[in-house]
Design a protein around this motif. Structure first.
Motif, PDB file in Angstrom:
ATOM      1  N   ASN A  31      13.931  37.355  75.070  1.00  0.00           N
ATOM      2  CA  ASN A  31      14.474  38.266  74.078  1.00  0.00           C
ATOM      3  C   ASN A  31      14.078  39.690  74.455  1.00  0.00           C
ATOM      4  O   ASN A  31      13.082  40.219  74.001  1.00  0.00           O
ATOM      5  N   LEU A  32      14.878  40.288  75.329  1.00  0.00           N
ATOM      6  CA  LEU A  32      14.573  41.641  75.775  1.00  0.00           C
ATOM      7  C   LEU A  32      15.014  42.680  74.751  1.00  0.00           C
ATOM      8  O   LEU A  32      14.689  43.841  74.861  1.00  0.00           O
ATOM      9  N   CYS A  33      15.787  42.254  73.780  1.00  0.00           N
ATOM     10  CA  CYS A  33      16.315  43.145  72.768  1.00  0.00           C
ATOM     11  C   CYS A  33      15.402  43.097  71.545  1.00  0.00           C
ATOM     12  O   CYS A  33      15.557  42.245  70.685  1.00  0.00           O
ATOM     13  N   ARG A  34      14.443  43.986  71.479  1.00  0.00           N
ATOM     14  CA  ARG A  34      13.519  44.011  70.347  1.00  0.00           C
ATOM     15  C   ARG A  34      14.087  44.911  69.269  1.00  0.00           C
ATOM     16  O   ARG A  34      14.699  45.938  69.568  1.00  0.00           O
ATOM     17  N   PRO A  35      13.873  44.553  68.009  1.00  0.00           N
ATOM     18  CA  PRO A  35      14.450  45.359  66.927  1.00  0.00           C
ATOM     19  C   PRO A  35      13.873  46.777  66.911  1.00  0.00           C
ATOM     20  O   PRO A  35      12.688  46.976  67.102  1.00  0.00           O
ATOM     21  N   ILE A  36      14.754  47.738  66.708  1.00  0.00           N
ATOM     22  CA  ILE A  36      14.342  49.120  66.507  1.00  0.00           C
ATOM     23  C   ILE A  36      15.005  49.628  65.241  1.00  0.00           C
ATOM     24  O   ILE A  36      15.902  48.977  64.698  1.00  0.00           O
ATOM     25  N   LYS A  37      14.565  50.767  64.765  1.00  0.00           N
ATOM     26  CA  LYS A  37      15.117  51.306  63.520  1.00  0.00           C
ATOM     27  C   LYS A  37      16.013  52.493  63.807  1.00  0.00           C
ATOM     28  O   LYS A  37      15.778  53.261  64.721  1.00  0.00           O
ATOM     29  N   ASN A  38      17.025  52.636  62.962  1.00  0.00           N
ATOM     30  CA  ASN A  38      17.875  53.811  63.070  1.00  0.00           C
ATOM     31  C   ASN A  38      17.266  54.946  62.249  1.00  0.00           C
ATOM     32  O   ASN A  38      16.151  54.819  61.737  1.00  0.00           O
ATOM     33  N   LYS A  39      17.983  56.045  62.094  1.00  0.00           N
ATOM     34  CA  LYS A  39      17.450  57.202  61.375  1.00  0.00           C
ATOM     35  C   LYS A  39      17.193  56.917  59.893  1.00  0.00           C
ATOM     36  O   LYS A  39      16.391  57.588  59.254  1.00  0.00           O
ATOM     37  N   ASP A  41      15.877  54.169  58.737  1.00  0.00           N
ATOM     38  CA  ASP A  41      14.862  53.116  58.717  1.00  0.00           C
ATOM     39  C   ASP A  41      15.430  51.718  58.522  1.00  0.00           C
ATOM     40  O   ASP A  41      14.734  50.819  58.067  1.00  0.00           O
ATOM     41  N   SER A  42      16.684  51.529  58.886  1.00  0.00           N
ATOM     42  CA  SER A  42      17.274  50.191  58.870  1.00  0.00           C
ATOM     43  C   SER A  42      17.086  49.579  60.255  1.00  0.00           C
ATOM     44  O   SER A  42      17.211  50.264  61.269  1.00  0.00           O
ATOM     45  N   VAL A  43      16.807  48.276  60.305  1.00  0.00           N
ATOM     46  CA  VAL A  43      16.566  47.601  61.571  1.00  0.00           C
ATOM     47  C   VAL A  43      17.888  47.362  62.287  1.00  0.00           C
ATOM     48  O   VAL A  43      18.857  46.882  61.707  1.00  0.00           O
ATOM     49  N   ILE A  44      17.903  47.695  63.577  1.00  0.00           N
ATOM     50  CA  ILE A  44      19.069  47.458  64.437  1.00  0.00           C
ATOM     51  C   ILE A  44      18.687  46.340  65.399  1.00  0.00           C
ATOM     52  O   ILE A  44      17.693  46.441  66.111  1.00  0.00           O
ATOM     53  N   THR A  45      19.454  45.268  65.434  1.00  0.00           N
ATOM     54  CA  THR A  45      19.116  44.141  66.303  1.00  0.00           C
ATOM     55  C   THR A  45      20.101  43.935  67.443  1.00  0.00           C
ATOM     56  O   THR A  45      19.776  43.300  68.427  1.00  0.00           O
ATOM     57  N   GLY A  46      21.298  44.436  67.336  1.00  0.00           N
ATOM     58  CA  GLY A  46      22.302  44.228  68.388  1.00  0.00           C
ATOM     59  C   GLY A  46      22.057  45.096  69.597  1.00  0.00           C
ATOM     60  O   GLY A  46      21.599  46.236  69.483  1.00  0.00           O
ATOM     61  N   ASN A  47      22.376  44.561  70.769  1.00  0.00           N
ATOM     62  CA  ASN A  47      22.173  45.303  72.024  1.00  0.00           C
ATOM     63  C   ASN A  47      22.959  46.609  72.054  1.00  0.00           C
ATOM     64  O   ASN A  47      22.422  47.653  72.417  1.00  0.00           O
ATOM     65  N   GLU A  49      24.242  48.425  69.600  1.00  0.00           N
ATOM     66  CA  GLU A  49      23.760  49.416  68.631  1.00  0.00           C
ATOM     67  C   GLU A  49      22.435  50.019  69.077  1.00  0.00           C
ATOM     68  O   GLU A  49      22.189  51.211  68.912  1.00  0.00           O
ATOM     69  N   GLN A  50      21.565  49.163  69.645  1.00  0.00           N
ATOM     70  CA  GLN A  50      20.279  49.675  70.115  1.00  0.00           C
ATOM     71  C   GLN A  50      20.471  50.663  71.263  1.00  0.00           C
ATOM     72  O   GLN A  50      19.824  51.714  71.296  1.00  0.00           O
ATOM     73  N   ARG A  51      21.356  50.332  72.174  1.00  0.00           N
ATOM     74  CA  ARG A  51      21.609  51.249  73.293  1.00  0.00           C
ATOM     75  C   ARG A  51      22.135  52.588  72.797  1.00  0.00           C
ATOM     76  O   ARG A  51      21.703  53.643  73.266  1.00  0.00           O
ATOM     77  N   SER A  52      23.071  52.536  71.868  1.00  0.00           N
ATOM     78  CA  SER A  52      23.611  53.797  71.363  1.00  0.00           C
ATOM     79  C   SER A  52      22.538  54.588  70.607  1.00  0.00           C
ATOM     80  O   SER A  52      22.506  55.817  70.674  1.00  0.00           O
ATOM     81  N   HIS A  57      18.723  59.057  70.540  1.00  0.00           N
ATOM     82  CA  HIS A  57      17.329  59.501  70.485  1.00  0.00           C
ATOM     83  C   HIS A  57      17.000  60.436  71.653  1.00  0.00           C
ATOM     84  O   HIS A  57      16.475  61.540  71.467  1.00  0.00           O
ATOM     85  N   PHE A  58      17.325  59.997  72.876  1.00  0.00           N
ATOM     86  CA  PHE A  58      16.991  60.816  74.042  1.00  0.00           C
ATOM     87  C   PHE A  58      17.868  62.058  74.128  1.00  0.00           C
ATOM     88  O   PHE A  58      17.443  63.086  74.658  1.00  0.00           O
TER      89      PHE A  58
END
Length: 185
Positions: A31-39, A41-47, A49-52, A57-58
């Protein structure tokens, strides 16, 4: 998978060997796709959405406008005395003796313990190499390539590593040390 293992072993690619071992043992994190949060504070789990989100962010971090004020940095009042002479034998011996033991070997494949066993012999091998590197203003990378070549030539077709059992020998000394520590628990 067996062909990959043989190919990695033939190329001395221990990183790939350990990676395959972890996959086969089931300990590899797939599971290389670890959950991250958007602006919000909602959890993003899809690859996708996380990439975007990472792109966003960068983009915010790296594409900022330049600072509006300039720094007023005064020049140094005096020159620092920096030794630009080639390393002396005493400095090399001091560096060898200050190496940390019990650490994995660097890119040259030489563990610190190997140099610390006989610092005088290590000095006699290293000093001419360092002198030539210094005189010809070669990069440290070239030096590491030369050391790697020397290690490969000197250990070719020889028994190196730790004899684990009658018919098995561990070549990677860092892994061998970990294994022996675990076996004594």
């Amino acid at each position: 998978m067996a062909e990959e293992v043989e190919q990695a072993a033939g190329q001395n690619n221990t990183k790939r060997l350990y990676e395959i071992t972890r996959i086969l043992s089931g300990r590899k994190n797939t599971n290389l796709c670890r959950p991250i949060k958007n602006k919000n504070d909602s959890v993003i789990t899809g690859n996708a959405e996380q990439r975007s989100r990472w792109v966003e962010h960068f983009d915010e971090i790296l594409n900022r406008p330049p600072p509006t004020t300039t720094l007023n940095i005064t020049p140094a009042s005096e020159q620092l005395l920096v030794n630009t002479n080639p390393p002396t034998k005493a400095e090399i011996i001091k560096a060898i003796k200050s190496l940390n033991s019990g650490k994995a070997a660097g890119p040259d494949g030489i563990p610190a313990e190997a140099l610390k066993v006989d610092p005088t012999s290590a000095l006699e091998m290293l000093h001419p190499l360092l002198q030539k590197t210094w005189e010809q203003e070669l990069s440290p990378t070239i030096f590491l390539i030369v050391i790697d070549w020397i290690m490969r030539r000197t250990t070719f077709n020889s028994n190196t590593g730790v004899q684990w059992t009658f018919d098995r020998q561990l070549e990677d000394l860092d892994f061998a040390g970990d294994t022996s520590l675990l076996s004594h628990k």
